[in-house]
Scaffold this motif. Sequence first.
Motif, PDB file in Angstrom:
ATOM      1  N   ALA B  14      27.907  20.195  47.603  1.00  0.00           N
ATOM      2  CA  ALA B  14      28.076  22.053  47.304  1.00  0.00           C
ATOM      3  C   ALA B  14      28.641  22.760  48.242  1.00  0.00           C
ATOM      4  O   ALA B  14      28.101  23.043  49.430  1.00  0.00           O
ATOM      5  CB  ALA B  14      26.511  22.204  47.017  1.00  0.00           C
ATOM      6  N   PHE B  15      29.786  23.248  47.854  1.00  0.00           N
ATOM      7  CA  PHE B  15      30.159  24.168  48.827  1.00  0.00           C
ATOM      8  C   PHE B  15      29.793  25.563  48.339  1.00  0.00           C
ATOM      9  O   PHE B  15      29.951  26.085  47.284  1.00  0.00           O
ATOM     10  CB  PHE B  15      31.763  24.250  48.823  1.00  0.00           C
ATOM     11  CG  PHE B  15      32.644  23.157  49.251  1.00  0.00           C
ATOM     12  CD1 PHE B  15      32.714  22.963  50.712  1.00  0.00           C
ATOM     13  CD2 PHE B  15      33.027  22.095  48.385  1.00  0.00           C
ATOM     14  CE1 PHE B  15      33.458  21.781  50.973  1.00  0.00           C
ATOM     15  CE2 PHE B  15      33.460  20.929  49.011  1.00  0.00           C
ATOM     16  CZ  PHE B  15      33.707  20.743  50.378  1.00  0.00           C
ATOM     17  N   CYS B  46      33.897  31.971  52.029  1.00  0.00           N
ATOM     18  CA  CYS B  46      34.179  32.500  50.746  1.00  0.00           C
ATOM     19  C   CYS B  46      34.678  31.137  50.006  1.00  0.00           C
ATOM     20  O   CYS B  46      35.298  30.193  50.621  1.00  0.00           O
ATOM     21  CB  CYS B  46      35.511  33.381  50.715  1.00  0.00           C
ATOM     22  SG  CYS B  46      36.186  33.995  49.072  1.00  0.00           S
ATOM     23  N   SER B  47      34.388  31.165  48.707  1.00  0.00           N
ATOM     24  CA  SER B  47      34.667  29.854  47.730  1.00  0.00           C
ATOM     25  C   SER B  47      36.235  29.745  47.904  1.00  0.00           C
ATOM     26  O   SER B  47      36.590  28.702  47.687  1.00  0.00           O
ATOM     27  CB  SER B  47      34.267  30.087  46.477  1.00  0.00           C
ATOM     28  OG  SER B  47      34.820  31.100  45.854  1.00  0.00           O
ATOM     29  N   CYS B  69      30.300  26.621  44.487  1.00  0.00           N
ATOM     30  CA  CYS B  69      29.575  28.008  44.177  1.00  0.00           C
ATOM     31  C   CYS B  69      30.125  29.105  44.676  1.00  0.00           C
ATOM     32  O   CYS B  69      30.418  29.191  46.083  1.00  0.00           O
ATOM     33  CB  CYS B  69      28.043  27.946  44.570  1.00  0.00           C
ATOM     34  SG  CYS B  69      27.549  26.591  43.735  1.00  0.00           S
ATOM     35  N   GLY B  70      30.295  30.259  44.208  1.00  0.00           N
ATOM     36  CA  GLY B  70      30.816  31.520  44.678  1.00  0.00           C
ATOM     37  C   GLY B  70      30.134  32.712  44.009  1.00  0.00           C
ATOM     38  O   GLY B  70      29.236  32.525  43.106  1.00  0.00           O
ATOM     39  N   CYS B  71      30.491  33.828  44.418  1.00  0.00           N
ATOM     40  CA  CYS B  71      30.002  35.128  43.866  1.00  0.00           C
ATOM     41  C   CYS B  71      30.478  35.140  42.513  1.00  0.00           C
ATOM     42  O   CYS B  71      31.284  34.551  42.435  1.00  0.00           O
ATOM     43  CB  CYS B  71      30.339  36.214  44.959  1.00  0.00           C
ATOM     44  SG  CYS B  71      30.125  36.116  46.427  1.00  0.00           S
ATOM     45  N   HIS B  72      29.815  35.843  41.642  1.00  0.00           N
ATOM     46  CA  HIS B  72      30.324  36.140  40.378  1.00  0.00           C
ATOM     47  C   HIS B  72      31.533  36.934  40.210  1.00  0.00           C
ATOM     48  O   HIS B  72      31.887  37.735  41.149  1.00  0.00           O
ATOM     49  CB  HIS B  72      29.285  37.077  39.601  1.00  0.00           C
ATOM     50  CG  HIS B  72      28.270  36.143  39.061  1.00  0.00           C
ATOM     51  ND1 HIS B  72      27.814  35.327  38.055  1.00  0.00           N
ATOM     52  CD2 HIS B  72      26.872  35.888  39.678  1.00  0.00           C
ATOM     53  CE1 HIS B  72      26.793  34.965  37.820  1.00  0.00           C
ATOM     54  NE2 HIS B  72      26.027  35.219  38.989  1.00  0.00           N
ATOM     55  N   PRO B  73      32.668  36.568  39.417  1.00  0.00           N
ATOM     56  CA  PRO B  73      33.904  37.118  39.462  1.00  0.00           C
ATOM     57  C   PRO B  73      33.470  38.726  39.451  1.00  0.00           C
ATOM     58  O   PRO B  73      32.907  39.111  38.634  1.00  0.00           O
ATOM     59  CB  PRO B  73      34.446  36.870  38.181  1.00  0.00           C
ATOM     60  CG  PRO B  73      33.774  35.284  37.868  1.00  0.00           C
ATOM     61  CD  PRO B  73      32.341  35.483  38.406  1.00  0.00           C
ATOM     62  N   GLY B  74      34.361  39.267  40.097  1.00  0.00           N
ATOM     63  CA  GLY B  74      34.197  40.889  40.444  1.00  0.00           C
ATOM     64  C   GLY B  74      33.321  41.303  41.604  1.00  0.00           C
ATOM     65  O   GLY B  74      33.393  42.123  41.975  1.00  0.00           O
ATOM     66  N   ASP B  75      32.369  40.289  42.100  1.00  0.00           N
ATOM     67  CA  ASP B  75      31.443  40.483  43.325  1.00  0.00           C
ATOM     68  C   ASP B  75      31.969  39.913  44.516  1.00  0.00           C
ATOM     69  O   ASP B  75      31.139  39.856  45.324  1.00  0.00           O
ATOM     70  CB  ASP B  75      30.144  39.905  42.755  1.00  0.00           C
ATOM     71  CG  ASP B  75      29.369  40.591  41.662  1.00  0.00           C
ATOM     72  OD1 ASP B  75      30.004  41.913  41.214  1.00  0.00           O
ATOM     73  OD2 ASP B  75      28.735  40.259  41.004  1.00  0.00           O
ATOM     74  N   CYS B  76      32.943  39.441  44.497  1.00  0.00           N
ATOM     75  CA  CYS B  76      33.216  38.821  45.801  1.00  0.00           C
ATOM     76  C   CYS B  76      33.256  39.676  47.005  1.00  0.00           C
ATOM     77  O   CYS B  76      33.741  40.798  46.892  1.00  0.00           O
ATOM     78  CB  CYS B  76      34.751  38.184  45.713  1.00  0.00           C
ATOM     79  SG  CYS B  76      35.526  37.166  47.252  1.00  0.00           S
ATOM     80  N   TYR B  78      35.078  39.579  49.616  1.00  0.00           N
ATOM     81  CA  TYR B  78      36.447  40.059  49.839  1.00  0.00           C
ATOM     82  C   TYR B  78      37.224  40.334  48.721  1.00  0.00           C
ATOM     83  O   TYR B  78      38.425  40.085  48.545  1.00  0.00           O
ATOM     84  CB  TYR B  78      37.252  38.735  50.623  1.00  0.00           C
ATOM     85  CG  TYR B  78      36.239  38.242  51.567  1.00  0.00           C
ATOM     86  CD1 TYR B  78      36.237  38.698  52.764  1.00  0.00           C
ATOM     87  CD2 TYR B  78      35.472  37.036  51.526  1.00  0.00           C
ATOM     88  CE1 TYR B  78      35.510  38.263  53.915  1.00  0.00           C
ATOM     89  CE2 TYR B  78      34.680  36.404  52.539  1.00  0.00           C
ATOM     90  CZ  TYR B  78      34.587  37.284  53.857  1.00  0.00           C
ATOM     91  OH  TYR B  78      33.962  36.737  54.639  1.00  0.00           O
ATOM     92  N   SER B  79      36.656  40.863  47.649  1.00  0.00           N
ATOM     93  CA  SER B  79      37.110  41.489  46.358  1.00  0.00           C
ATOM     94  C   SER B  79      37.810  40.326  45.366  1.00  0.00           C
ATOM     95  O   SER B  79      37.403  40.310  44.128  1.00  0.00           O
ATOM     96  CB  SER B  79      38.102  42.403  46.800  1.00  0.00           C
ATOM     97  OG  SER B  79      37.809  43.277  47.577  1.00  0.00           O
ATOM     98  N   THR B  80      38.587  39.528  45.824  1.00  0.00           N
ATOM     99  CA  THR B  80      39.458  38.802  44.865  1.00  0.00           C
ATOM    100  C   THR B  80      39.644  37.289  45.240  1.00  0.00           C
ATOM    101  O   THR B  80      40.015  36.440  44.400  1.00  0.00           O
ATOM    102  CB  THR B  80      40.807  39.314  44.831  1.00  0.00           C
ATOM    103  OG1 THR B  80      41.383  39.087  46.291  1.00  0.00           O
ATOM    104  CG2 THR B  80      41.157  40.479  44.343  1.00  0.00           C
ATOM    105  N   GLY B  81      38.762  36.842  46.300  1.00  0.00           N
ATOM    106  CA  GLY B  81      38.766  35.302  46.675  1.00  0.00           C
ATOM    107  C   GLY B  81      38.226  34.518  45.398  1.00  0.00           C
ATOM    108  O   GLY B  81      39.025  33.579  45.276  1.00  0.00           O
ATOM    109  N   ASN B  82      37.367  34.756  44.910  1.00  0.00           N
ATOM    110  CA  ASN B  82      36.864  33.951  43.820  1.00  0.00           C
ATOM    111  C   ASN B  82      37.672  33.876  42.654  1.00  0.00           C
ATOM    112  O   ASN B  82      37.740  33.048  41.941  1.00  0.00           O
ATOM    113  CB  ASN B  82      35.471  34.240  43.466  1.00  0.00           C
ATOM    114  CG  ASN B  82      35.117  35.512  43.213  1.00  0.00           C
ATOM    115  OD1 ASN B  82      36.183  36.299  43.079  1.00  0.00           O
ATOM    116  ND2 ASN B  82      34.025  35.910  42.986  1.00  0.00           N
TER     117      ASN B  82
END
Lengths: 327, 152
Positions: B14-15, B46-47, B69-76, B78-82
């Motif tokens: 799991a990343f 970051c994912s 696994c990453g932050c929900h889109p919009g919540d990254c 670093y703003s846009t990584g995911n």
Amino acid sequence: MQKVAEIAQKRAIQLLNQGVVNRVIGWKKGEFGYDETPAVFTTAAGIEDFRYDVFSAPNLSKYLIDESKKEGKILAFLKPCDTYSFNQLIKEHRVNRDNVYIIGIECGGMADINTIRNRGAAGVTDVADNGQTVIAHTLYGDVTFDKNEVLLEKCQACKGKKHVIFDELIVVNPQDDEPKNRFAGVEAIENMTPEERFAFWREQLSKCIRCNACRNVCPACSCLQCVFDNPRSGVASKASPDTFEEQLYHIIRAFHVAGRCTDCGECSRVCPQDIPLHLLNRKFIKDMNAFYGEYKAGEDSETRPPLVNFSKDDAEPSVISDKGGDK
Amino acid sequence: MSVEHESFKPTIVAFCCNWCSYAGADLAGSGRMQYPANVKIIKVPCSCRVNPTFVLRAFQRGADGVIMCGCHPGDCHYSTGNYYTRRRMTMLFDFLDFLGIERGRTRVEWVSAAEGARFASVMNDFVKNVTELGPNRKITDLRTKPEHKEGE
Ligand code: SF4
Ligand code: SF4
């Protein structure tokens, strides 16, 4: 085609004599009559050797990375699909557009010598292109083929006959511009079960001898230092002995060129083991078209490729598991 | 076969991104929520840091499933990584499926730092799916000649 070659030859001599360019990149006869090789001509007399026929398949765009950095302008003959590669290279800041004079040259499809051989022409010495037919001169007499039956895979799946970048055109017989369906082969594999797919690719990829030809010919593989280079070997472009790279070579390469591959088909053409590498690239192209909108790498020299771009309402990755079929 | 199957414990990589999902995993831990021990978490900033070759490496080293696994889109953080992750992994996972590594073995999930319970349920569900799929085909076998079946 004969006529096109003559016009091209004349025009090249003209441009050289006028001093518009100081070199010309085109094709010349190779070892045999069916392996035209890329060549740079520097004198009008040298252009005698220029050849353009059904075996002038090599895509010259990649050579322009180096050539366009040299002193003076070079004249390059690009077929319609080669212009896509050139555009893509401009986008990636790999070529100097101002140093290249592009003549978009008509292409009626390129022939595959292996198909000609497999269809019973043994001992081929030379091949003549007669427009709709291709005549193979062999040790045992002439054999005539319908050109459409002996086309290279990449030409069977032609993207269209339009040149997307050029300074002038040499088109004598305008051709039907209907792009062909390129994705039938990909769909056939998608319809298999995972076991079958794995078996199919195992059969194919295990044939690879890691000659690196597919990478070396690829205009998208233009990194100065490639991940597959082994700087310690002392031999340029020698395969790295690392098992990870060795085992996952095709997957890594396909991903590296995803979104940048113009589907020029050179990789499959040069593979000595006949591995259908185009299927890997087209899988990515098909998916990107489906999920992120139609995109043709190299169609222009500005738009961002899909994998270095995003949109807030992109499909969630679960679309692939929801696509149905097996899980 | 079935006995073997029941005792099969898949190896799951799991990343998890540092800011959301790893914190979510932490919360699941401190809340004593159960998820299988065969999930090996690798923390990444970051994912989007996950190079596709990391996933390939995991499979090369014998993973049966890989989850990102990453932050929900919009919540990254670093703003846009995911957003990039989303495209990249969609492409990669469908491609792996194309090669015969079933899409059930790969997954992307968005888990925030507050979603400990969700982290645990996502992992339970993923492990269950991969267990049902059974041991993974070895991705490295793609480069070896197929063995001939007995009797051939
Ligand atoms: S991957 Fe193959 S088809 Fe794509 S640009 Fe490179 S050589 Fe051409
Ligand atoms: S050209 Fe074919 S044999 Fe050579 S490295 Fe590429 S896939 Fe392997």
